[in-house]
Design a protein around this motif. Structure first.
Motif, PDB file in Angstrom:
ATOM      1  N   GLN A 126       2.531  -2.332 -13.523  1.00  0.00           N
ATOM      2  CA  GLN A 126       1.476  -3.232 -13.360  1.00  0.00           C
ATOM      3  C   GLN A 126       0.966  -3.289 -11.996  1.00  0.00           C
ATOM      4  O   GLN A 126       0.549  -4.312 -11.454  1.00  0.00           O
ATOM      5  N   MET A 127       1.186  -2.293 -11.251  1.00  0.00           N
ATOM      6  CA  MET A 127       0.560  -2.293  -9.595  1.00  0.00           C
ATOM      7  C   MET A 127      -0.754  -2.275  -9.635  1.00  0.00           C
ATOM      8  O   MET A 127      -1.433  -2.969  -8.602  1.00  0.00           O
ATOM      9  N   PHE A 128      -1.569  -1.805 -10.630  1.00  0.00           N
ATOM     10  CA  PHE A 128      -3.000  -2.162 -10.877  1.00  0.00           C
ATOM     11  C   PHE A 128      -3.478  -2.957 -12.038  1.00  0.00           C
ATOM     12  O   PHE A 128      -2.812  -2.662 -13.019  1.00  0.00           O
ATOM     13  N   GLY A 129      -4.437  -3.443 -11.816  1.00  0.00           N
ATOM     14  CA  GLY A 129      -4.841  -4.557 -12.741  1.00  0.00           C
ATOM     15  C   GLY A 129      -4.089  -5.611 -13.304  1.00  0.00           C
ATOM     16  O   GLY A 129      -3.066  -5.942 -12.414  1.00  0.00           O
ATOM     17  N   ASP A 130      -4.268  -6.362 -14.338  1.00  0.00           N
ATOM     18  CA  ASP A 130      -3.539  -7.683 -14.600  1.00  0.00           C
ATOM     19  C   ASP A 130      -3.835  -8.677 -13.683  1.00  0.00           C
ATOM     20  O   ASP A 130      -4.751  -9.536 -14.010  1.00  0.00           O
ATOM     21  N   VAL A 131      -3.030  -8.924 -12.703  1.00  0.00           N
ATOM     22  CA  VAL A 131      -3.259  -9.764 -11.649  1.00  0.00           C
ATOM     23  C   VAL A 131      -3.401  -9.265 -10.183  1.00  0.00           C
ATOM     24  O   VAL A 131      -2.647  -8.199  -9.979  1.00  0.00           O
ATOM     25  N   TRP A 132      -4.223 -10.034  -9.321  1.00  0.00           N
ATOM     26  CA  TRP A 132      -4.044  -9.633  -7.743  1.00  0.00           C
ATOM     27  C   TRP A 132      -2.876 -10.184  -7.568  1.00  0.00           C
ATOM     28  O   TRP A 132      -2.383 -11.251  -7.846  1.00  0.00           O
ATOM     29  N   GLU A 189       0.966  -1.200   0.155  1.00  0.00           N
ATOM     30  CA  GLU A 189       0.128  -0.184  -0.024  1.00  0.00           C
ATOM     31  C   GLU A 189       0.845   1.382   0.059  1.00  0.00           C
ATOM     32  O   GLU A 189       0.570   2.158  -0.567  1.00  0.00           O
ATOM     33  N   ILE A 190       2.149   1.169   0.851  1.00  0.00           N
ATOM     34  CA  ILE A 190       2.726   2.221   0.703  1.00  0.00           C
ATOM     35  C   ILE A 190       3.434   2.502  -0.625  1.00  0.00           C
ATOM     36  O   ILE A 190       3.551   3.742  -1.176  1.00  0.00           O
ATOM     37  N   ALA A 191       3.731   1.354  -1.380  1.00  0.00           N
ATOM     38  CA  ALA A 191       4.643   1.777  -2.589  1.00  0.00           C
ATOM     39  C   ALA A 191       3.488   1.937  -3.377  1.00  0.00           C
ATOM     40  O   ALA A 191       3.847   3.071  -4.490  1.00  0.00           O
ATOM     41  N   SER A 192       2.368   1.579  -3.559  1.00  0.00           N
ATOM     42  CA  SER A 192       1.238   2.003  -4.459  1.00  0.00           C
ATOM     43  C   SER A 192       0.854   3.421  -4.849  1.00  0.00           C
ATOM     44  O   SER A 192       0.490   3.953  -5.509  1.00  0.00           O
ATOM     45  N   ALA A 193       1.388   4.239  -3.698  1.00  0.00           N
ATOM     46  CA  ALA A 193       1.110   5.697  -3.805  1.00  0.00           C
ATOM     47  C   ALA A 193       1.760   6.168  -4.958  1.00  0.00           C
ATOM     48  O   ALA A 193       1.592   7.394  -5.262  1.00  0.00           O
ATOM     49  N   GLN A 194       2.795   5.489  -5.447  1.00  0.00           N
ATOM     50  CA  GLN A 194       3.675   5.985  -6.648  1.00  0.00           C
ATOM     51  C   GLN A 194       3.061   5.754  -7.791  1.00  0.00           C
ATOM     52  O   GLN A 194       3.780   6.143  -8.835  1.00  0.00           O
ATOM     53  N   SER A 195       1.915   4.864  -7.659  1.00  0.00           N
ATOM     54  CA  SER A 195       1.441   4.638  -9.354  1.00  0.00           C
ATOM     55  C   SER A 195       0.192   5.001  -9.403  1.00  0.00           C
ATOM     56  O   SER A 195      -0.485   5.244  -8.533  1.00  0.00           O
ATOM     57  N   SER A 196      -0.346   5.593 -10.812  1.00  0.00           N
ATOM     58  CA  SER A 196      -1.652   6.000 -10.766  1.00  0.00           C
ATOM     59  C   SER A 196      -2.368   4.804 -11.058  1.00  0.00           C
ATOM     60  O   SER A 196      -1.918   3.536 -11.367  1.00  0.00           O
ATOM     61  N   LEU A 197      -3.595   4.971 -10.548  1.00  0.00           N
ATOM     62  CA  LEU A 197      -4.667   3.788 -10.454  1.00  0.00           C
ATOM     63  C   LEU A 197      -5.345   3.413 -12.005  1.00  0.00           C
ATOM     64  O   LEU A 197      -6.283   3.414 -12.377  1.00  0.00           O
ATOM     65  N   GLU A 198      -4.340   3.124 -12.715  1.00  0.00           N
ATOM     66  CA  GLU A 198      -4.489   2.620 -14.233  1.00  0.00           C
ATOM     67  C   GLU A 198      -3.776   1.285 -14.494  1.00  0.00           C
ATOM     68  O   GLU A 198      -2.899   0.899 -13.760  1.00  0.00           O
ATOM     69  N   GLY A 199      -4.674   0.633 -15.317  1.00  0.00           N
ATOM     70  CA  GLY A 199      -3.901  -0.616 -15.880  1.00  0.00           C
ATOM     71  C   GLY A 199      -4.829  -1.518 -16.829  1.00  0.00           C
ATOM     72  O   GLY A 199      -5.826  -1.004 -17.079  1.00  0.00           O
TER      73      GLY A 199
END
Lengths: 444, 444, 444, 444
Positions: A366-372, A333-343
């Protein structure tokens, strides 16, 4: 060691409240009726390629027939919206309350989950009629609601919309499982997979130790399990810049990964032996070549694509083999702040992992989308967590045992459904969801 | 004791060869093509009331989806007729050989029986197309066959016709089970049950000890398990003039029949306790009244009707409770010579036990049709039995273990299908067939 | 065809009543007290080589711990003799009625059979104390009994003696199974096996068709399942002069016997695949050589010995492979009239199949002792069979389902226990008894 | 919000390093040989009341026969000490490496865990001989070791000592389970339970939010799962001053606790229904009074004693019913700094929960000993955790899945074995250990 309190400067942006604000900007909220109808339509769109027979099958207790999903999501609106807010509401199908309640003990007894595949009636046609009856009534209710009622409806219908999005994802993964159990390997839909390009070397993006706030507290919708927002201390860590690929996972297989007990959790090793796992779910080797089941039928395995349909056990064993480990959900969750919510989300209707479109390897892809993405975090309540009162309190809290958290959404998740704080969860041996691997490591 | 050799004069008619002769007279044999088409049509007629979803469900490993029955019976003709007798036969669906082979190891590997309910494809429409393709080709083959070929076709197609009649019966019983598993209790078809009249007191019709010939040896068709005809010595016995009724079985229940271990075979007592049996299958008590599932949905139990859907265990316990016993299959066959081959068969499309239309109590009633009558005889080979060569040898012989013989046909059996020598067989705990009870007793 | 009534002259001797007379001559009946004490002593003799720990183990639900056998056989005398005939009998261990009742529902509830191996108490010492208490009381009762009481005691104590002999056989086979489950493969007792000599070619001894009387009606003791004596018509048949040997069974194995579905009953084929059978129980191949577990530990397989520890399924498949079949129990009983009641019995304390000591191949060898011979006959009641009244009626009748009859006794059966009419029975997949194969065939 | 870094002043003492120092002072470390011999002796002392038969029983796959524990703990020293450090060590019983390896894949294949109760050999006597052989050799090795070797031995023998202490606890809990499965309810030993006095009202002792260091880093022995010591942020919380009592748990039962789905985790509710739980393990209601199985046999339930033999599911449901929750393992460890490492341990040989001897209700009671306290924390690796290299790396890490952490030790734990940082773990449905409940709550 002077960074106990402040998040690291290099890789970590201020978290407090920012993410929800950003989301609000990206997705201006349409009207409630519109959002309701949109999500209901998308469920039907997912069904379009199906024959009536396809709707009936249940391959395992954890999966449900498509017909059941379509009826249950309607039951949800009937039970929590119509029965509560329509005066003198008279259900046309009172027996559906027994058939299509999933697990809400507070709403009454329900039909045995592992036997959902034994129901030929109501027919698909009758279920679609049920849906359209409910749709009409809910839409009318919204149209005619005054402001105080609308406020009440907003929260429960928004929950219903999110609930239906979850079932849309299950519909896609469950129907894939149905077609895979059939030796004819039927395709759901013939759609060309996107061309994969070459994949850059994975980099470790690093984060210093410090206190972070985790969990949802923005104004928008979230599930109760995402809160309350609370502080955690996280030691320094590194997180992989991209997902693990099929080709990397093949190295693990070829190195005897599935035959080396020392790489596995004890329960994982049991699963490997009892279930005779020797590759991810849906993989098949034919005359020396690997193929994989997709919603377009069997296709040759694409080495550049992210590995998919692995259990926590396999993700964990791969990580151990590679010298890394799985991230915790806090690290993710901390790292995800660097990615936009796209995928690559369900909105693209690809329903398959996509190629890595653009990545220099120095920022997260690939932080969002593709695979859990499996985390090593057991699904447990946040400090101060309290489930919602009443039947809806059964939505999340009671499942906080022997499951593991996954983050980031998949190619079967709606983009509007996902959040940085979103906590998906499955038992450690589940493989039929679009689940994959991002590596983490300790620093020092 | 002078009757060792001669059958009893009073109740037993000469058996040698006569029954088959009689059958020949009663049923003038239509042409092969006509018989083929008739039976194929009747399968489709049985399907008429079904929705596509109904065809897919498998409620237990012993039952099959309707779709599977419809495809398997076509596979039978494709495999044993078309592939053998059509030069250069080219199957349009080679995968069907895997999907729709039931258990013929000699024909190749086959899809796991307990998983037949996991197949949504081929669709119902595709299966019907498969049927009509096969029908056309078989009909053409018959039309164009010369005399030597026709002779070969006669025996194998006659087997196929009888095979399909067996599956027609299973289709009826399996779909009944499907609807019963559904809490909506759907009806297959709304048809008024026939009015029941009062039932005369059961009489014991008696037979003296003697040697009899048992088994088929007439010119007509029979399954290999019905022969060879052979001699048996049967001690004197009495056989009940009619079937046991629901009202008599209710007395057993009310007398604690399901709770008294001394009435049961040991395995039967286990079944009662493990499966929580307290009445025949499909019975339900609602507010003090007994109902039973029929193909027209739930209906009130008719006391005068023969009891149905009981296992061998229940039949045996009832018999013990009543002071009698179950007949052997030899006793039944000897006694059946006194009855004409008529009754409540599938041809009437009642698919439910009928009332006792005419009986003075002094001759046998209900020997044929209504319900299969459990015998105490283990299903085993007759002296000199040899299975057919090749794959068709797997039809009967390999099942001669831990099953019990039933005689007389049921309301789901075609009249043309049944014979006095016909041996049906099921495991002792099977209840979903139309199975009932006729009592026997020792004399002296 | 003039031989319907008279048994064949060549190979069949008059049966009526003769066999029991012969037995009476061979075994002059000792006094009741003596017979009681003898059998009780022999049980203890069987236990001599055991350590206390050996008495506790239960390897499968069908087997029992030695300690349980020793207590249960004492419970039998306490329950059916002392409690009935000793005025004001006061049991020292009333709880034993729950622990050591095997399956007599009429005597009260009993401890779960599959859990007998969970009882460490009473200890072996306490069980032997229990035995000796019972022994003393029963002996005293016999000594002090007047004639009318003695008559009553005679029948029930004789039953108890026979009952204990049955458990002696089970003790031997169950403890063999215990030692086999232990990777240390401990020996029960080191005793040299007898030297095997060469085995003559098997001959078919033939019998013409005719009526025979089957079952017990002599003055001596028999179990209720051996009667009533009744007439059967048996078609002509041939029976093998000796048992099938290990070396013959090896041919079957080497010819792919365990991999050819066409040789097996359907349930047998399931057993082969589910239980991974590829040889008789207790066989092990080590570096190309076959060994077998005996009560003296692992020993090299002796080709000349009769094959042992095969199920009905294996016996039946072997017979089919060889071109023969298994005998019916009637055929066996008819043929057995030609053999004297002698053989390798428990009395020799070999507890292992013996070599064929003398046979010219033209008369029957090994009809009694060595191994129980599987018949193809389902275990079912004889015409006119009625179980004994009361609890002892549960001895036999309730097990007449899904079991098969074995004849002739084994190396673990007491010679005084066996009869020509004796019917042993086990489920078709049972292998841990000393069970073997004698072939039969149809004539004509 | 100024307390982010500093631990709360009121209830929390400085943690860093202090606890291990304190322990060092309290327990001056005896020589290695002495510690080895002491722990080996204590195992034998636990066995004293047992009969040979008691050593053999395995009641469930999770439990082991006493004999197996006694052999396995010796195998541990043979494998990891003698085989490594005795030149040319020649094992007398090479087969024991297969029989008594528990789960170390790196050491080779091992006997199936659920079948440990099928081994009668080696006998108890032989196992004790094995122990004493190993004892002699290890003692000699220690006596003759030079300083560098002694250093190596120190760590591995200390691990072995701790390992044996864990098995001592299992021996006590497993034998209790053995006696409970026996309807005779034998006692292990007759010892009067201590008199219970009245129990003060539970108080909430509170802790402010802040950063704490968790885990072991002292000089003394610890298991690898207790480290590395690391920082966590813990929000403010309250912890109950004492354990939950039987009388409080009875209120939960009487309030329908076992019948109210809303109190349970979903998997817990399944367990309640499938296993028919309606009270803690070992409780029995007889004629309106509650009894409980103890090592002295059945005794009347003492209301003042801490509730024991509850699963995580029951602990969690009770906590929810009471309005509280279970503590996290971090909260427990922080709070434990206020208690001395004393309590009702195995050293007292009570092997039963004790009464609350002294508590004013304002400080913690019973933090150590009596019962293991369930936490809500899933058993997972601490940040930076790395298992030991080689076979001993299988000791802990591979079990970090679907288990929950328990803290504080029980009446079957040795005092020298426990630490504030000690992490015990069991699956959430385990009940046969001495497990109980301490409540926690959120502040604010």
């Amino acid at each position: 060691m002077n960074t106990l309190v402040e998040p690291s400067q290099k890789n970590s942006s201020p978290l407090f409240g920012t993410n929800s604000a950003k989301e609000t900007i990206l997705t201006p909220k349409p009207g409630l009726g519109r959002r309701f109808r949109d999500v209901r339509c998308f469920s039907e769109k997912i069904c379009e390629p199906l024959e009536p027979e396809d709707y009936v099958i249940q391959t395992m207790p954890e999966a449900s027939p498509t017909k059941w999903h379509m009826a249950h999501t309607s039951w949800f609106f009937e039970t929590f919206v119509l029965k509560r807010f329509v005066p003198d509401y008279d259900s046309r199908h009172p027996q559906y309350n027994f058939l299509f309640n999933s697990y809400y003990n507070a709403v009454g007894p329900f039909f045995s989950r592992p036997h959902r595949g034994l129901l030929s009636r109501p027919t698909v046609k009758e279920v679609f009629q049920y849906r359209s009856d409910i749709d009409l009534l809910v839409s009318e209710l919204i149209e005619s609601a005054d402001e105080p009622l609308l406020e009440k409806l907003e929260s429960i219908i928004t929950l219903g919309v999110n609930h239906e999005q979850q079932h849309q994802e299950l519909m896609v993964t469950d129907i894939k499982n149905v077609f895979w159990h059939n030796p004819l390997r039927p395709g759901y839909r013939n759609r060309q997979p996107l061309k994969a390009s070459s994949v850059p070397v994975m980099q470790w993006l690093t984060f210093e130790a410090g206190i972070h706030s985790i969990g949802h507290n923005g104004p928008g919708f979230s599930f109760d399990n995402e809160g309350p927002r609370h502080r955690v201390f996280v030691e320094s860590f590194g997180l992989g810049s991209r997902l693990v690929t099929n080709s990397e996972f093949l190295e693990f297989i070829e190195d005897g990964g599935y035959r080396r007990s020392e790489l596995w959790l004890s329960l994982g090793w049991n699963a490997v032996n009892e279930k005779h796992w020797s590759s991810p779910l849906y993989w098949e080797k034919r005359e020396g070549k690997w193929f994989t089941m997709t919603l377009a039928g069997m296709t040759e395995l694409v080495p550049e694509e992210p590995v998919c349909h692995v259990s926590l056990f396999e993700a964990d064993a791969f990580a151990r083999w590679s010298g890394g480990r799985l991230p915790t959900e806090q690290e993710w969750e901390i790292a995800s702040a660097q990615s936009s919510l796209e995928g690559n989300f369900a909105d693209r209707e690809l329903f398959h992992v996509g190629p890595l479109t653009s990545s220099n390897g120095c920022e997260f892809a690939q932080m969002f989308g593709d695979v859990w993405e499996w985390t090593q975090s057991s699904y447990s309540p946040y400090p101060g967590y309290a489930p919602a009162p009443g039947a809806l309190g059964e939505y999340n809290g009671k499942f906080m045992c022997n499951q593991y958290v996954l983050r980031g959404g998949s190619c079967a998740t709606s983009q509007l459904h996902i959040r940085r704080t979103y906590r998906n969860f499955f038992p450690p041996d589940a493989r039929w969801q679009f689940t994959g691997i991002r590596l983490a490591k300790d620093l020092v």
